[in-house]
Design a protein around this motif. Structure first.
Motif: not given
Length: 88
Positions: A2-5, A40-46, A70-76, A78-88
């Motif tokens: 699975l994609n690490p993101a 899910n580490l919601d407080r860290l967006n990770s 694996a580690y993933a980070y979620r960057a907001r 806008s209110k509707k859009w997020q970008a997910h980045f992942g490393l494995a």
């Protein structure tokens, strides 16, 4: 794999297991077993995860095991859009 993101994209945690036997009619075919867990580490967006797989070719006596973190980070964006980045 699975994609690490996607690591940690559920509300809490996720666990998965898989077993696959290829060429079951052939003695000593190929077998793959795997297990994965992410959180899910919601407080860290990770999200963080750990995945393990084992491949065996019984007829040849070969086996390979891999363990991946694996580690993933979620960057907001806008209110509707997020970008997910992942490393494995």
């Amino acid at each position: 794999y699975l994609n690490p993101a996607f690591t940690g994209t559920t509300d809490h945690y996720r666990a998965a297991a898989i077993f696959r036997r290829q060429w079951a009619a052939v003695p000593g075919g190929i077998e793959t077993a795997g297990f994965g867990f992410d959180y899910n580490l919601d407080r860290l967006n990770s999200g963080v995860g750990l995945y393990a797989t084992n491949d065996r070719i019984r007829a040849l006596g070969l086996s390979a095991t891999s363990i991946m973190a694996a580690y993933a980070y979620r960057a907001r964006l806008s209110k509707k859009w997020q970008a997910h980045f992942g490393l494995a």
